[in-house]
Design a protein around this motif. Structure first.
Motif, mmCIF file in Angstrom:
data_model
loop_
_atom_site.group_PDB
_atom_site.id
_atom_site.type_symbol
_atom_site.label_atom_id
_atom_site.label_comp_id
_atom_site.label_asym_id
_atom_site.label_seq_id
_atom_site.Cartn_x
_atom_site.Cartn_y
_atom_site.Cartn_z
ATOM 1 N N ALA A 1 92.674 -9.100 55.092
ATOM 2 C CA ALA A 1 91.684 -9.378 54.041
ATOM 3 C C ALA A 1 90.862 -10.649 54.220
ATOM 4 O O ALA A 1 89.407 -11.045 54.358
ATOM 5 C CB ALA A 1 92.138 -9.429 52.716
ATOM 6 N N LEU A 2 91.560 -11.760 54.991
ATOM 7 C CA LEU A 2 90.910 -13.191 55.227
ATOM 8 C C LEU A 2 90.068 -12.939 56.507
ATOM 9 O O LEU A 2 88.742 -13.381 56.663
ATOM 10 C CB LEU A 2 92.179 -14.074 55.713
ATOM 11 N N SER B 1 86.751 -11.363 55.337
ATOM 12 C CA SER B 1 86.005 -12.301 54.790
ATOM 13 C C SER B 1 85.243 -13.165 55.598
ATOM 14 O O SER B 1 84.114 -13.411 55.406
ATOM 15 C CB SER B 1 86.913 -13.001 53.786
ATOM 16 N N ASP C 1 96.484 -20.695 50.250
ATOM 17 C CA ASP C 1 95.202 -20.095 50.625
ATOM 18 C C ASP C 1 93.891 -21.067 50.830
ATOM 19 O O ASP C 1 93.309 -20.964 51.676
ATOM 20 C CB ASP C 1 94.814 -18.964 49.518
ATOM 21 N N ALA D 1 92.002 -21.309 54.261
ATOM 22 C CA ALA D 1 90.450 -21.235 54.319
ATOM 23 C C ALA D 1 89.978 -22.310 55.019
ATOM 24 O O ALA D 1 88.955 -22.197 55.909
ATOM 25 C CB ALA D 1 89.939 -20.840 52.859
ATOM 26 N N LEU E 1 86.956 -17.421 50.238
ATOM 27 C CA LEU E 1 88.190 -17.185 49.270
ATOM 28 C C LEU E 1 87.741 -16.026 48.186
ATOM 29 O O LEU E 1 88.563 -15.080 47.929
ATOM 30 C CB LEU E 1 88.859 -18.273 48.372
ATOM 31 N N TYR F 1 87.680 -13.039 50.291
ATOM 32 C CA TYR F 1 89.126 -12.715 50.583
ATOM 33 C C TYR F 1 89.838 -11.687 49.538
ATOM 34 O O TYR F 1 90.270 -10.724 49.689
ATOM 35 C CB TYR F 1 89.979 -13.804 50.955
ATOM 36 N N HIS G 1 88.384 -8.296 49.451
ATOM 37 C CA HIS G 1 88.750 -7.558 50.454
ATOM 38 C C HIS G 1 90.232 -7.336 50.126
ATOM 39 O O HIS G 1 90.755 -6.026 50.610
ATOM 40 C CB HIS G 1 88.503 -8.245 52.000
#
Length: 233
Positions: free
Chosen positions: A30-31, A34, A55, A59, A79, A82, A85
């Motif tokens: 997901a990161l 993003s 997180d 980031a 974020l 993120y 996602h």
């Protein structure tokens, strides 16, 4: 509730990833998604440490690595992407609760002398997405999250303050158990003089975690009765 009853209560503060569950890298992907959708960057995570980090810290490291200004606006943008996602990714990755976790949470949650909270590097919304998907969010009254501070070692005090506000009394350090799977979790517990409970279900082995000298060390939480006897007698 009298002072003696207050003093006998135990506060358990749990990490999430690698301790309570594995999302099968849904968070990592997901990161990555993003970074691609928000900044057009194809991220491979080389040189980026995820285990035990908040997180916010992750980031900012991703932004810096890719030459993107590390501003509050860009961090928030990354974020927020993120979280969007993650809500999709979590459904398609074969994750699960860790062995023994459900049984342990059910037992502790049923005991009037035990209070459950979260102490995690996840954003609160990310924590909810992960735990709710595996039907475990409801076990926890409150938590300290990446929204509160980038420094993991500051989160223990955040959790203590919230516990006091909710329950109306201060939990002695030796009635607090910080449970996690990384050296950062152990450091976080030691920062508030709590008992540190290390679980070798994440990226670190029993041998590696033992070097950090936790108060308790388990290969897993599978033997629920043994864990409970060790922690609570």
């Amino acid at each position: 509730m009298d002072a003696e009853e207050n003093f006998s209560r135990h506060l358990f503060l749990f990490d999430i990833d690698g301790t309570l569950l594995t999302s099968a890298h849904a968070g990592k992907y997901a990161l990555r998604d993003s970074m691609q959708s928000q900044f057009g960057v194809r991220e491979d995570f080389t040189g980026i440490s995820l285990a035990g980090a908040t997180d916010g810290t992750i980031a900012k490291a991703l932004l810096a690595k890719n030459g993107i200004p590390v501003t509050q606006e860009n961090t928030t943008r990354l974020l927020e992407g993120y979280l969007r996602h993650l809500g999709k990714r979590i459904r398609y990755h074969p994750g699960s609760l860790m062995p023994g976790v459900l049984e342990l949470l059910q037992h502790l949650h049923s005991r009037p002398d035990c209070i459950l909270g979260l102490l995690t590097g996840n954003l609160v919304r990310g924590a909810e997405i992960k735990l709710a998907f595996y039907d475990a969010w409801h076990f926890f009254e409150f938590g300290a999250f990446a929204d509160d501070h980038d420094d993991r070692n500051e989160l223990g005090n955040v959790a203590r303050v919230r516990a006091r506000k909710i329950h109306g009394f201060e939990f002695p350090s030796k009635h607090i158990y910080v449970v996690g799977d990384t050296p950062n979790d152990i450091s976080c517990g030691k920062a508030i003089n709590a008992y540190t409970v290390a679980i070798a279900t994440g990226e670190y082995s029993v041998e590696e975690l033992s070097q950090c000298q936790p108060d308790f060390l388990f290969k897993s939480l599978l033997d629920t009765k043994k864990v409970l006897r060790s922690l609570l007698g």
